[in-house]
Design an enzyme around this catalytic site. Sequence first.
Site, mmCIF file in Angstrom:
data_model
loop_
_atom_site.group_PDB
_atom_site.id
_atom_site.type_symbol
_atom_site.label_atom_id
_atom_site.label_comp_id
_atom_site.label_asym_id
_atom_site.label_seq_id
_atom_site.Cartn_x
_atom_site.Cartn_y
_atom_site.Cartn_z
ATOM 1 N N HIS A 97 0.889 -1.166 0.000
ATOM 2 C CA HIS A 97 0.000 0.000 0.000
ATOM 3 C C HIS A 97 0.925 1.213 0.000
ATOM 4 O O HIS A 97 1.571 1.497 0.997
ATOM 5 C CB HIS A 97 -0.878 -0.072 1.254
ATOM 6 C CG HIS A 97 -1.604 1.189 1.595
ATOM 7 N ND1 HIS A 97 -2.973 1.228 1.724
ATOM 8 C CD2 HIS A 97 -1.170 2.439 1.852
ATOM 9 C CE1 HIS A 97 -3.343 2.468 2.045
ATOM 10 N NE2 HIS A 97 -2.269 3.221 2.137
ATOM 11 N N ASP A 148 -10.354 -3.875 -3.364
ATOM 12 C CA ASP A 148 -10.044 -3.279 -2.051
ATOM 13 C C ASP A 148 -11.334 -3.179 -1.234
ATOM 14 O O ASP A 148 -11.606 -2.155 -0.596
ATOM 15 C CB ASP A 148 -9.356 -1.912 -2.193
ATOM 16 C CG ASP A 148 -8.852 -1.374 -0.848
ATOM 17 O OD1 ASP A 148 -8.817 -2.143 0.136
ATOM 18 O OD2 ASP A 148 -8.495 -0.186 -0.786
HETATM 19 ZN ZN LIG Z 1 -4.600 -0.241 1.100
#
Ligand SMILES: [Zn+2]
Length: 459
Positions: free
Chosen positions: A183, A333
């Site tokens: 991320h 996500d």
């Molecule tokens: Zn993330």
Amino acid sequence: MTSLLLTGGRVIDPANGLDSTADVLVLDGKIAAVGKDAGKRAPAGVERMDVSGLVVCPGLIDLHVHFREPGQTQKETIATGSAAAARGGFTSVVCMPNTSPTIDTAGTVALIHERAQNNASVNVLVAGAITKGIAGEELAPIGGLKRAGVVAITDDGHCVQNNELMRRACEYAKMFDLPVMDHCQDYSLVTTGVMHEGRWSTQLGLQGWPAAGEEMIVARNILLAELTGANVHCQHLSAAGSVALIREAKKRGVPISGEACPHHFTLTDAAVAGSEKFWETDGRKLLAETAAHPAWPAYDTYFKMNPPLRSAADREAILEGLVDGTIEILCSDHAPHCDFEKEVEFDYAPFGITGLENEFALSLMQLYHTGRLGLSELIAKYTGAPARLLRLNKGTLAVGTDADITVFDPDREWVFCREETASKSHNNPFYGWPMRGKAVATIVSGRKVWVEQTEAVPV
Ligand SMILES: [Zn+2]
């Protein structure tokens, strides 16, 4: 029980270069034959499913979901999350480790495997943490996590800021043949930003999250992938600069990859200013003029996610990256949150939206129905590509593999509505949107775990 003959569908298996009308025979949970004559090998009395007019493809894989178990089961559970996955056409998902406790020991991995065994209707795979407690300070026991069965490591939701620590993580991951998923967020640049830094953040008086905050870490990851030889995978790419960096690095043969989520290549930061502003600016050509255009207010927290919705130019760059193969993987996500958590001021709401039930439609709308990608190329981003990254013996209809199959209608028009969702949470900005393209049956190891029309088939 797990034998089945699918007849008359358009079978698309990108991994085998197949796109033609064929039957698919499943015996004992495995693909037994694919072709015009596949039915001849079917035992007498095998269950038949007429799928003519529909597309049959390898079961879709979403390598980026949050099922919140253990520890936050008020938001989602493995049972409800996997039911949402099945409805969306997904046969396999990869759970992120930012649960509570975090997935940083073999014991927690075993716990999730056991819960999935008992409660999940789809394959639930696990990503382990890079660092203990996802705190970014000390490496998690990566070898032990691998032995426990994780398919990747990531600190998703957080980002390892210490470059030396990230280098060591890459070295271990390479040794254990695990991809490192990241991320990408530079904390010193992003600080407390809540939306894309640009015109709209200024106008709305919200703190900006600059694109450079993502690009900085993408550049770092490219350098570390090159240095260590580890497969580094950049999660939920949102910025044009990230795509350019990865495109250039791939030309040099760096083992770097990336994924994109439909909200980032459908919406823009103008959506945070409310539906009116969005439809008259960046949203102008998104839906047919005659279609209903859903309404929402400014500062709607359903449009708050991390990384944030970016500019129209960034959205275009993500789409271009998907078209030219720079970005080879699509995912959601899927990040469920309770209503009470999202029903606060924009600054205080948690980041994230759900996505498993509408991501495939949005991908079809933005990539296939616009003529940017063929069906086979799009399907590859949900099947062969994630399977390759995670070293899974899935993502194909090759004879002998698990009979994970998705049947869908690429042209089906439907409206995504809150009442029909299987997820425990409802933080989704796309309710009320006219959608095009829908999964109609999801088959895991030869078993129908979801078929359209009635409700889910009991598992
Ligand atoms: Zn993330």
